[in-house]
Design an enzyme around this catalytic site. Structure first.
Site, PDB file in Angstrom:
ATOM      1  N   SER A 173      14.459  12.676 -18.585  1.00  0.00           N
ATOM      2  CA  SER A 173      13.027  12.617 -18.277  1.00  0.00           C
ATOM      3  C   SER A 173      12.871  11.975 -16.918  1.00  0.00           C
ATOM      4  O   SER A 173      13.665  11.114 -16.525  1.00  0.00           O
ATOM      5  CB  SER A 173      12.259  11.820 -19.333  1.00  0.00           C
ATOM      6  OG  SER A 173      12.734  10.482 -19.393  1.00  0.00           O
ATOM      7  N   ILE A 194      18.155   9.239 -19.065  1.00  0.00           N
ATOM      8  CA  ILE A 194      19.058  10.240 -19.643  1.00  0.00           C
ATOM      9  C   ILE A 194      19.444   9.792 -21.047  1.00  0.00           C
ATOM     10  O   ILE A 194      19.795   8.627 -21.255  1.00  0.00           O
ATOM     11  CB  ILE A 194      20.329  10.403 -18.784  1.00  0.00           C
ATOM     12  CG1 ILE A 194      19.976  10.927 -17.391  1.00  0.00           C
ATOM     13  CG2 ILE A 194      21.333  11.350 -19.464  1.00  0.00           C
ATOM     14  CD1 ILE A 194      21.155  10.956 -16.436  1.00  0.00           C
ATOM     15  N   CYS A 214      14.724   1.105 -22.969  1.00  0.00           N
ATOM     16  CA  CYS A 214      16.181   1.282 -22.923  1.00  0.00           C
ATOM     17  C   CYS A 214      16.927   0.008 -23.267  1.00  0.00           C
ATOM     18  O   CYS A 214      18.121  -0.138 -22.968  1.00  0.00           O
ATOM     19  CB  CYS A 214      16.622   1.815 -21.558  1.00  0.00           C
ATOM     20  SG  CYS A 214      15.818   3.363 -21.100  1.00  0.00           S
TER      21      CYS A 214
END
Length: 218
Positions: free
Chosen positions: A166, A152, A182
């Site tokens: 996604s 997110i 991330c």
């Protein structure tokens, strides 16, 4: 293909270049802000691309010169590509027309709930949230450490959301090997196909996501 769920317009766009989709997001965003179109969710796939959110550090990026697109969403670097379903909800949040602060965290929680429900419907009942980390995860087990199956990254401008989520369906997970996904070094990345030990295509996941889009609404 266009459909409407609980007053929310869903557009299936197929495979779209990232920059072209970003332009479309901004166009739709302007129309939603102006009240010229209803809340809209773009559902699509991208060709291979790395995108870096505002919190990306230099050491998170590829060291082999692979191109990265810097974007204005939250979060750090991630990958998009074939076999991954991407959703861009462009929604006016409650309070947007009043000038008061909007509750972005509540919208993120609703997005997480949508993704958890989609995973459960597909049979991935171990999908979970991890405190202090965005997205949807699979717990550590004999296969490896905690693994992210859905990501997110949200931006809110003038009370209307951009970017979104996604979910990895049957993508090539080797694409994540070039980056620190991330910005997290102690965890992994996975897909629905890898966790469920069967092919799970974006074509299978797309209508399930559409059925759960109402979860995004307050």
């Amino acid at each position: 293909m266009t459909s409407t769920v609980a007053g929310l317009t869903s557009l299936r766009l197929g495979t779209v270049d990232y920059l072209a989709a970003w332009d479309e997001q901004r166009r739709v965003h302007e129309a939603v802000v102006a009240g010229e179109r209803p809340d809209t969710v773009l559902l699509l796939e991208h060709p291979d691309v790395y995108t870096a959110g505002k919190r990306t550090e230099p050491w998170d990026r590829p060291i082999d010169g692979t191109p990265v697109i810097d974007v204005d969403r939250g979060g750090k670097i991630t990958w998009h590509g074939p076999g991954q379903l991407v959703g861009y909800p462009i929604l006016k949040l409650p309070g947007a027309d009043t000038g008061l602060p909007v509750d972005v965290v509540a919208f993120v929680r609703r997005t997480e709930r949508l993704l958890l429900d989609v995973c459960a419907e597909l049979g991935l009942h171990t999908a979970m949230l991890v405190e202090g980390r965005s997205g949807v995860w699979v717990p550590a087990d004999e296969r490896g450490p905690e693994r992210k199956v859905a990501a997110i990254g949200i931006r809110v401008a003038r009370g209307v959301t951009q970017h979104g989520f996604s979910i990895n369906c049957d993508c090539d997970l080797a694409a994540y090997d070039r980056i620190v996904a991330c910005g997290l070094r102690d965890v992994g990345v996975t897909s629905l196909s890898a966790e469920l030990d069967r092919p799970v295509t974006t074509a299978e996941v797309l209508p399930i996501v559409e059925r759960h889009l109402r979860t995004l609404l307050p």
